[in-house]
Design an enzyme around this catalytic site. Structure first.
Site, PDB file in Angstrom:
ATOM      1  N   PRO A 269       0.717  -1.067  -0.158  1.00 49.75           N
ATOM      2  CA  PRO A 269       0.249  -0.198  -0.047  1.00 49.75           C
ATOM      3  C   PRO A 269       0.430   1.681  -0.200  1.00 49.75           C
ATOM      4  O   PRO A 269       1.987   1.373   0.739  1.00 49.75           O
ATOM      5  CB  PRO A 269      -0.881  -0.064   1.538  1.00 49.75           C
ATOM      6  CG  PRO A 269       0.029  -0.839   1.940  1.00 49.75           C
ATOM      7  CD  PRO A 269       1.117  -2.176   1.556  1.00 49.75           C
ATOM      8  N   ARG A 307      -2.032  16.133  -9.848  1.00 47.73           N
ATOM      9  CA  ARG A 307      -3.648  14.659  -9.410  1.00 47.73           C
ATOM     10  C   ARG A 307      -4.365  15.133 -10.244  1.00 47.73           C
ATOM     11  O   ARG A 307      -5.120  14.571 -11.070  1.00 47.73           O
ATOM     12  CB  ARG A 307      -3.813  13.423  -8.582  1.00 47.73           C
ATOM     13  CG  ARG A 307      -2.464  13.272  -7.224  1.00 47.73           C
ATOM     14  CD  ARG A 307      -2.645  12.722  -6.508  1.00 47.73           C
ATOM     15  NE  ARG A 307      -3.483  11.886  -6.946  1.00 47.73           N
ATOM     16  CZ  ARG A 307      -4.938  11.236  -6.278  1.00 47.73           C
ATOM     17  NH1 ARG A 307      -6.062  12.114  -5.923  1.00 47.73           N
ATOM     18  NH2 ARG A 307      -5.173  10.386  -6.372  1.00 47.73           N
ATOM     19  N   CYS A 337       0.911  29.015 -15.445  1.00 54.48           N
ATOM     20  CA  CYS A 337       0.229  29.230 -17.246  1.00 54.48           C
ATOM     21  C   CYS A 337      -0.081  28.588 -17.854  1.00 54.48           C
ATOM     22  O   CYS A 337       1.106  27.883 -18.811  1.00 54.48           O
ATOM     23  CB  CYS A 337       1.752  30.661 -17.991  1.00 54.48           C
ATOM     24  SG  CYS A 337       1.030  31.387 -18.838  1.00 54.48           S
TER      25      CYS A 337
END
Length: 419
Positions: A269, A307, A337
């Site tokens: 994990p 993400r 930008c």
């Protein structure tokens, strides 16, 4: 971690106090939440010899790695630098499982020289191991089971078109190379992706390993990877760890009985252990009202948390500075930008310039995927342990941006050439 209205604290430490002390933007991690997630896994698999190998790529800060080790966790790495970080954190080489993907044989050699265990992910690498070491170096084998499971297609790793692992359709070729070079196979590994909602996804992969295990009589472990789903918003589904433990334990123990002896059960994990522990605190620069929507522009963006743009990931956003404010709808955007929206059309308590927003579930693949895009500094990191915030990474400075750059005065070169 408590970030509910009027309780914006981590282990009793107000996040606004940390924002003032350490500056913004700022990653903050809760050690208690990491310990809680470790405990959930350990409790769910009490009936088997369990080893938890923390997937270091999720969050590689050496202090986090030390925290994992102190909790009895081993580690899984994907690069030689992650190996070095693990060793620096105090892990023994035998606790480190190295699972590369298509790296050079030179890097493989460097890793083996450091004494770690290796998961082989390709037939060429398996053959190289046989030619170099014969029967002297035990390895695991990463299998691609041709299973399409998980969330976003970018994090599905076990389907037939995936680059990861050795195809299960090449089972005979794997066995032929193992027999040709007498390669000791001590483990089988599978990881089909992330965001699995139930135990059945793991059981599908487990059946592949159970069947393949009959080819190798000297196994020490089966490694089921990870992919546990965490909840990103209220009402979001997450993997039922209790159900997972119950179903996988029964299937694994039945397999061990048929195999003839007890093996270790491994999981790797990453996101499950650290995602909920982390928040990214950012400052509101301006509130920009357009005809179509109202934008909240903050002092961060995809350079710090990629993400949302890379995976369409949802991160709950909370205005920690104005808990009693009237809820309004905003789109929270970064200062890069390029389009770097952190959250579209979010209901937030009224946002004002200078407010502090908290982006939740930012512990995994936040800082570890950050960059200096637009020549911006990466933020500081803080770990709250036993009710005290510890700075575990300083904020970058301009000297950090220039550290490896080499200035060449081309104007002088051109002048000399023209004369």
């Amino acid at each position: 971690m408590q970030l509910e209205q009027n309780r914006y604290q981590i282990q009793g430490v107000n996040v606004l106090d940390m924002a003032e002390e350490f500056g913004l933007p700022l990653y903050v991690y809760d050690a208690d939440k990491i310990a809680e997630k470790i405990g959930q896994l350990q409790a769910a698999f009490r009936g088997v010899p369990l080893k938890i190998k923390y997937a270091a790529k999720a969050l590689t800060n050496v202090s986090i790695l030390k925290l994992m080790r102190s909790r009895g966790i081993d580690i899984e790495v994907v690069s030689t630098n992650e190996i070095r970080l693990a060793l620096l954190a105090g892990f023994e080489p035998g606790q480190i499982m190295y699972t590369p993907s298509g790296v050079s044989f030179t890097e493989i050699q460097e890793a083996l020289d450091l004494g770690v265990r290796l998961n082989v992910d390709s037939l060429p690498l398996l053959e190289w191991m046989g030619q170099q070491y014969g029967d002297r170096k035990p390895v695991g084998i990463r299998i691609n089971p041709h299973i399409s499971e998980g969330g976003n297609v970018k994090i599905q790793t076990g389907h037939i078109d995936s680059k990861f692992g050795i195809s299960i359709a090449q089972r005979d070729q794997i066995r032929a190379l193992v027999e040709q070079y007498s390669i000791p196979i001590i483990g089988l590994h599978i990881h089909t992706g992330s965001d699995f909602k139930n135990a059945d996804a793991f059981l599908n992969g487990a059946e592949v390993l159970f069947e393949l295990a009959s080819d190798y009589p000297n196994l020490q472990f089966l490694d089921f990877g990870s992919g546990f789903k965490v909840a990103y918003r209220e009402g979001d589904h997450s993997t039922d760890i209790v159900e997972l433990g119950r179903k996988v334990t029964v299937a694994f123990q039945d397999f061990c009985h048929q195999y003839g002896r007890q093996l270790e059960l491994w999981f790797e994990p990453g996101k499950f252990l650290v995602s909920e522990s982390g928040v990214l605190l950012v400052n509101v620069n301006i509130v920009k009202e357009n005809p179509a929507r109202t934008f909240v522009a903050v002092d961060s963006g995809l350079n710090h948390l990629i993400r949302p743009m890379m995976y369409d990931a949802y991160h709950e956003i909370v205005n920690v500075s104005n808990p009693a404010g009237e809820p309004k709808t905003y789109s929270v955007v970064g200062y890069i930008c390029e389009t770097d929206t952190l959250g579209w059309d979010r209901s937030l308590n009224e946002v004002r310039p200078g407010d502090v927003l908290a982006l939740k579930n930012a512990g995994a693949y936040g800082f570890s995927m950050s960059s200096n895009y637009n020549s911006r500094f990466r933020p500081a990191e803080v770990l709250v342990f036993d009710g005290k915030p510890y700075l575990i990474r300083r904020r970058e400075t301009f000297d950090d941006l220039m550290r490896n750059q080499i200035e060449v005065d081309f104007e002088e070169e051109i002048s000399v050439k023209n004369n």
